[in-house]
Design a protein around this motif. Structure first.
Motif, PDB file in Angstrom:
ATOM      1  N   ILE A 348       0.880  -1.171   0.000  1.00  0.00           N
ATOM      2  CA  ILE A 348       0.000   0.000   0.000  1.00  0.00           C
ATOM      3  C   ILE A 348       0.917   1.221   0.000  1.00  0.00           C
ATOM      4  CG2 ILE A 348      -1.849   1.217   1.197  1.00  0.00           C
ATOM      5  CD1 ILE A 348      -2.440  -1.435   2.657  1.00  0.00           C
ATOM      6  N   LEU A 349       0.817   2.029  -1.055  1.00  0.00           N
ATOM      7  CA  LEU A 349       1.720   3.166  -1.223  1.00  0.00           C
ATOM      8  C   LEU A 349       1.100   4.457  -0.695  1.00  0.00           C
ATOM      9  CD1 LEU A 349       2.967   2.482  -4.878  1.00  0.00           C
ATOM     10  CD2 LEU A 349       3.967   1.686  -2.734  1.00  0.00           C
ATOM     11  N   ASN A 350       2.003   5.404  -0.384  1.00  0.00           N
ATOM     12  CA  ASN A 350       1.616   6.786  -0.078  1.00  0.00           C
ATOM     13  C   ASN A 350       0.638   6.924   1.092  1.00  0.00           C
ATOM     14  OD1 ASN A 350       3.170   7.662  -2.310  1.00  0.00           O
ATOM     15  ND2 ASN A 350       1.464   7.226  -3.690  1.00  0.00           N
ATOM     16  N   GLN A 351       0.754   6.048   2.074  1.00  0.00           N
ATOM     17  CA  GLN A 351      -0.054   6.200   3.280  1.00  0.00           C
ATOM     18  C   GLN A 351       0.573   7.279   4.164  1.00  0.00           C
ATOM     19  OE1 GLN A 351      -3.038   4.399   4.300  1.00  0.00           O
ATOM     20  NE2 GLN A 351      -2.980   4.174   2.084  1.00  0.00           N
ATOM     21  N   GLU A 352      -0.213   8.295   4.513  1.00  0.00           N
ATOM     22  CA  GLU A 352       0.298   9.409   5.308  1.00  0.00           C
ATOM     23  C   GLU A 352      -0.209   9.331   6.749  1.00  0.00           C
ATOM     24  OE1 GLU A 352       1.206  13.047   2.296  1.00  0.00           O
ATOM     25  OE2 GLU A 352      -0.841  12.923   3.065  1.00  0.00           O
ATOM     26  N   TYR A 353       0.708   9.568   7.684  1.00  0.00           N
ATOM     27  CA  TYR A 353       0.341   9.514   9.104  1.00  0.00           C
ATOM     28  C   TYR A 353       0.918  10.716   9.839  1.00  0.00           C
ATOM     29  CZ  TYR A 353      -1.276   4.841   8.128  1.00  0.00           C
ATOM     30  OH  TYR A 353      -1.972   3.781   7.598  1.00  0.00           O
ATOM     31  N   SER A 354       0.210  11.133  10.838  1.00  0.00           N
ATOM     32  CA  SER A 354       0.654  12.281  11.627  1.00  0.00           C
ATOM     33  C   SER A 354       1.813  11.885  12.527  1.00  0.00           C
ATOM     34  CB  SER A 354      -0.504  12.806  12.488  1.00  0.00           C
ATOM     35  OG  SER A 354      -0.853  11.843  13.474  1.00  0.00           O
TER      36      SER A 354
END
Length: 368
Positions: A348-354
């Motif tokens: 799973i690409l480009n997963q953004e997390y704080s």
């Protein structure tokens, strides 16, 4: 065993990778057969490479003018000052674009040599001779070159494909087990992100691969290179698909940088540890197939691969780790991008997390 030839075709270059034994003795014919007819060659050499290999290369290239640049190939010396020293030789000895720079060593040597080659007169022939398992299955394919800075790892660099890659299995015999395991980690990563059947082969033959037994080691290198080749050919400049190759690297690079690139945790070990963090994070967020998570975790345990960040870090190191994760070159916002796993062979690409999310995750890992 007959040498294996793998052709890499990208938009900018087409070049062969040769994998096999006693290939260094064939360097002259390999260069000529691949249209590299340089009169001058600069050998950029990691001081750890046994002198017998360098002597053999110089002997086989005796009809050319040979110049030597030896350096201590480590993350601290992977910098602009080293690049300037290499460029000074090329300029001073009046190299032309038809001449060659040969990088002989591990991934750091290849990255530094390739970056210098890309800069000199906008590019001269670059021949990569990776002498570590990690370099043979990773940095020698795909054309990523570059150096580190105080802001992080590989933030200054270019895409520059070699004209030829020579992966001589005999050079691996000089490596210790720790160095071989580092290379194995990258092979394992390729299997996890692309091919479950290959993972099962690694799981069944781990001991023979680590002991460099034929034909297991050759097959492991070839299959690993083939996976990276397939990805790089579809996405040379890492616009999308190639990002899957960064699985575990955002964590891994931050671990390295947080320890000041010390010998406590080298690059390969950091990536192996980073992959485990990415697996755990994928599992925590209910992305990862639980059966595959258990299968991979069991392989880590049986193979005694680095998997516990508490062995390297304490809670007080958390801010530093997060700081380096934030400066990762894949990020383009205040959030941190990760490559995660859904199941073996599917990322799973480009997963953004704080920062808060990742801070909480790593804090739990450090106090469990």
């Amino acid at each position: 065993m007959k040498p294996i030839k793998l052709i890499i075709k990208t938009n900018s270059e087409k070049y062969p990778i040769f994998i096999g034994k006693n290939l260094i003795s064939k360097i002259s014919s390999l260069m000529v057969n691949n249209s590299i007819k340089s009169k001058k060659c600069l050998l950029v050499v990691d001081r750890k490479v046994p002198k017998k290999f360098i002597s053999e290369i110089k002997k086989k290239l005796r009809n050319k003018k040979i110049f030597l640049f030896n350096f201590n190939a480590n993350e601290k010396n992977k910098n602009q000052a080293t690049i300037n020293s290499i460029l000074e030789i090329l300029l001073n000895k009046n190299f032309s674009r038809e001449d060659s720079l040969l990088a002989i060593g591990g991934g750091i040597t290849g990255d530094v040599g390739g970056f210098a080659a890309s800069l000199f007169k906008r590019g001269l022939h670059f021949v990569n001779i990776p002498t570590t398992l990690l370099a043979q299955v990773d940095s020698s394919i795909g054309g990523k070159t570059g150096v580190n800075s105080k802001y992080g790892k590989n933030l200054i660099g270019s895409f520059y494909q070699p004209k030829l890659v020579i992966s001589d299995i005999d050079t691996l015999k000089t490596l210790n087990r720790r160095e071989i395991v580092c290379g194995y980690g990258e092979i394992l990563k390729h299997s996890i992100i692309s091919r479950k059947k290959f993972f099962k082969y690694l799981d069944q033959n781990f001991d023979d691969i680590i002991k460099l037994k034929s034909p297991y080691i050759e097959k492991a290198i070839f299959e690993s290179c083939k996976i990276k080749k397939d990805v790089v050919e579809k996405d040379e400049k890492e616009s999308n698909l190639r990002k899957k190759l960064n699985f575990g690297h955002t964590f891994g690079h931050s671990f390295e940088a947080s320890l000041g690139y010390s010998k406590r945790l080298n690059h390969g070990e950091a990536v192996i540890l980073g992959m485990m963090m990415a697996l755990k994070f994928s599992n925590k967020n209910k992305f990862l197939n639980i059966n595959d998570y258990k299968l991979i975790s069991e392989h880590y345990k049986n193979s005694k691969l680095p998997s516990d960040i508490k062995k390297y870090f304490k809670s007080k190191d958390l801010d530093k780790i997060i700081k380096f994760m934030k400066t990762d070159k894949k990020n383009n916002s205040d959030k941190i991008k990760l490559v995660l796993l859904k199941k073996m062979g599917q990322t799973i690409l480009n997963q953004e997390y704080s920062v808060k999310n990742l801070n909480g995750f790593l804090k739990n890992e450090l106090i469990d």
